[in-house]
Design an enzyme around this catalytic site. Structure first.
Site, short mmCIF file in Angstrom:
data_model
loop_
_atom_site.label_atom_id
_atom_site.label_comp_id
_atom_site.label_asym_id
_atom_site.label_seq_id
_atom_site.Cartn_x
_atom_site.Cartn_y
_atom_site.Cartn_z
N HIS A 1 0.85 -1.21 0.00
CA HIS A 1 0.00 0.00 0.00
C HIS A 1 0.87 1.24 0.00
O HIS A 1 1.85 1.33 0.74
CB HIS A 1 -1.01 0.00 1.15
CG HIS A 1 -0.44 0.03 2.54
ND1 HIS A 1 -0.13 1.20 3.18
CD2 HIS A 1 -0.13 -0.96 3.40
CE1 HIS A 1 0.34 0.92 4.39
NE2 HIS A 1 0.36 -0.38 4.55
N ASP B 1 6.31 1.14 6.31
CA ASP B 1 4.87 0.90 6.20
C ASP B 1 4.23 1.97 5.33
O ASP B 1 3.72 2.93 5.85
CB ASP B 1 4.25 0.88 7.61
CG ASP B 1 2.82 0.42 7.61
OD1 ASP B 1 2.37 -0.13 6.60
OD2 ASP B 1 2.14 0.62 8.63
N GLU C 1 -4.84 1.96 2.70
CA GLU C 1 -4.92 0.79 3.59
C GLU C 1 -5.11 1.22 5.04
O GLU C 1 -5.90 0.63 5.77
CB GLU C 1 -3.63 -0.05 3.46
CG GLU C 1 -3.68 -1.39 4.22
CD GLU C 1 -3.24 -1.31 5.67
OE1 GLU C 1 -3.54 -2.25 6.42
OE2 GLU C 1 -2.59 -0.33 6.05
N GLU C 2 -4.37 2.26 5.43
CA GLU C 2 -4.26 2.55 6.87
C GLU C 2 -5.56 2.93 7.54
O GLU C 2 -5.84 2.50 8.64
CB GLU C 2 -3.21 3.65 7.11
CG GLU C 2 -1.79 3.25 6.74
CD GLU C 2 -1.21 2.16 7.62
OE1 GLU C 2 -1.92 1.65 8.50
OE2 GLU C 2 -0.02 1.82 7.41
N ASP D 1 3.88 -6.08 3.29
CA ASP D 1 3.46 -5.03 4.21
C ASP D 1 3.94 -5.34 5.63
O ASP D 1 3.24 -5.05 6.59
CB ASP D 1 1.94 -4.86 4.15
CG ASP D 1 1.46 -3.67 4.98
OD1 ASP D 1 2.28 -2.79 5.30
OD2 ASP D 1 0.26 -3.63 5.34
N HIS E 1 4.07 3.07 12.48
CA HIS E 1 3.14 4.19 12.72
C HIS E 1 3.74 5.27 13.62
O HIS E 1 3.02 5.89 14.40
CB HIS E 1 1.82 3.69 13.33
CG HIS E 1 1.06 2.73 12.47
ND1 HIS E 1 -0.13 2.14 12.87
CD2 HIS E 1 1.29 2.26 11.22
CE1 HIS E 1 -0.58 1.34 11.92
NE2 HIS E 1 0.27 1.40 10.89
ZN ZN Z 1 1.00 -1.25 6.25
#
Ligand code: ZN
Length: 441
Positions: A263, A275, A309-310, A337, A407
């Protein structure tokens, strides 16, 4: 994790042996330069975080399309997807008692904001949902702090997703969670929360593991803790975004497809290098390597850079819907991912005979350290299409500190080496090439 290795002493099937030469060529080309690492640096340096609804994401998408065309990939295109637009705004968390101190924090994605004056209150510290239930009479009017120590992602992400509504049901005014990740450098981790529509939507934020431990110690000593949370978080109307699709067309059965991808969106902090720009770059690179060597498999290899995606999964759902008619021609879907650190191999979900083929192909990757095939594989973005079309799924697996930086502001390319990018791109290129050439069914 259960690992099904190609049994030692058992020789690999003959068809696999025929791919050793191509495996060597793909690996040597990938390892001969840091092209893909530099491409990862370019996207993360130039566009920064690529959050859904931002101009940065859309500029990065247009850049990817232009670069894929420069690579000579085929059928390069954008497929439209409407995505949610959550805006963080300014935010802060201040400790008021026992001492005044600003705290490192990140609001949780999808969170509601606070009133302009903020929400101040006494803090109830609990370790888990059981302790919240036991202390439910104390939650009303309080800020609930969930101090669930990170064990693995699945076990602790429930506090991020469900903690705010569980506390709101008991009358809490706001929620603070211990970040979903191991202690690092006092770094908070964001990520999506999911409100139960039946409960008031109370604001929610994450603090570092180190600070959560501190508040646990204070609570255990009977010290009164007060905090003030201020968040401008809110939603704006949905925004236009796109999945990016490119192909390396098959030489005999071009309508049959192996999908690889990741993603392209990220959270709005750090630069989303692990990510998941890294996953996008190594899967995209797999096609460029085949193209550069003139290795055209019998079937088509398609790379998809999914959007959103997130905080929505709209890209994965849109791919399923827009490609519904051709899902029956999808041989397999592979998602990267989990970061691009030292290679480990793949995970696989699908029929047993297909697993045997995947394990045999992975056996070609012993030199890269990428020969394991875990008991289950998949990915958030490929899940909707795989489920709708009953298509085998692979995840790309690595060894590394993915959840340490996941994140956070620390998710940058500084953690990723050129060798890791080259080795993973080679492993994915071989897996995708052989799957597309030989097929699974
Ligand atoms: Zn991810």
């Amino acid at each position: 994790m259960v690992v099904v290795a190609w049994l030692s002493g058992q020789t690999a099937p003959t068809w696999v042996e025929n791919y050793r030469g191509d495996t060597r060529k793909l690996t040597e080309l990938s390892q001969s330069s840091d092209f893909a690492w530099r491409r990862l640096a370019e996207v993360t340096d130039t566009f920064g975080p690529r959050f859904s609804g931002t101009e940065a994401l859309e500029r990065a998408i247009d850049w990817a399309v232009a670069e894929m065309k420069k690579d000579g990939l085929e059928n390069v295109r954008k497929e439209p997807v409407m995505v949610p637009k959550w805006v963080r705004g300014r935010e802060s968390l201040d400790l008021i008692e026992p001492v005044r101190q600003p705290l490192a924090m990140l609001g949780l994605g999808n969170s509601a904001g606070t009133p302009a004056a903020g929400i101040e209150g006494e803090v109830l510290v609990v370790k888990d949902f059981d302790e919240l239930t036991a202390k439910s009479a104390d939650a009303k009017g309080r800020i609930v702090l969930f101090n669930a120590v990170f064990t693995n992602y699945g076990a602790t992400v429930v506090y991020r997703r469900n903690g705010p509504s569980r506390a709101a049901a008991l009358g809490a005014t706001a929620v603070i969670i211990r970040s979903v990740g191991p202690a690092g450098l006092r770094t908070p981790h964001t990520g999506a929360t999911v409100y139960d529509e039946a409960q008031p939507k109370i604001p929610a934020a994450a603090i570092s593991a180190e600070d959560a431990d501190r508040f646990q110690r204070l609570a255990d000593r009977g010290v009164r803790i007060r905090m003030k949370l201020s968040m401008e978080a809110h939603f704006e109307p949905d925004a236009q975004s796109y999945n990016v699709v490119a192909e390396w067309r098959g030489r005999e059965l071009p309508d049959e497809i192996v999908v690889v991808g990741g993603h392209f969106d990220s959270w709005d902090v750090g630069s989303g290098a692990s990510d998941d720009a890294g996953g996008c770059i190594v899967t995209w690179e797999a096609l460029r390597l085949m193209k550069s060597l003139g290795l055209r498999p019998r079937r088509t290899v398609r790379v998809v850079l999914f959007t959103n995606e997130e905080n929505g999964l709209r890209g994965g759902n849109a791919y399923r819907d827009q490609h519904a008619a051709e899902l029956k021609n999808h041989i397999a879907l592979l998602e990267s991912d989990g970061g691009v650190f030292d290679p480990d191999g793949f995970g696989f979900t699908g029929p047993d005979e297909a697993r045997a083929a995947v394990s045999a192909i992975a056996g070609l990757l012993k030199g890269l350290g990428a020969s394991t095939v875990a008991a289950a594989g998949g990915g958030a973005d490929i899940g909707p299409a795989a489920e709708a079309g009953k298509i085998p799924m692979l995840s790309h697996n690595v060894k590394g500190d993915y959840f340490l930086i996941h994140h956070t502001q620390a998710d940058t390319i500084a953690r990723i080496t050129p060798k890791q990018v080259s080795d993973n791109a080679a492993a994915i290129a071989v897996m995708a090439y052989v799957l597309a050439d030989r097929g699974l069914r």
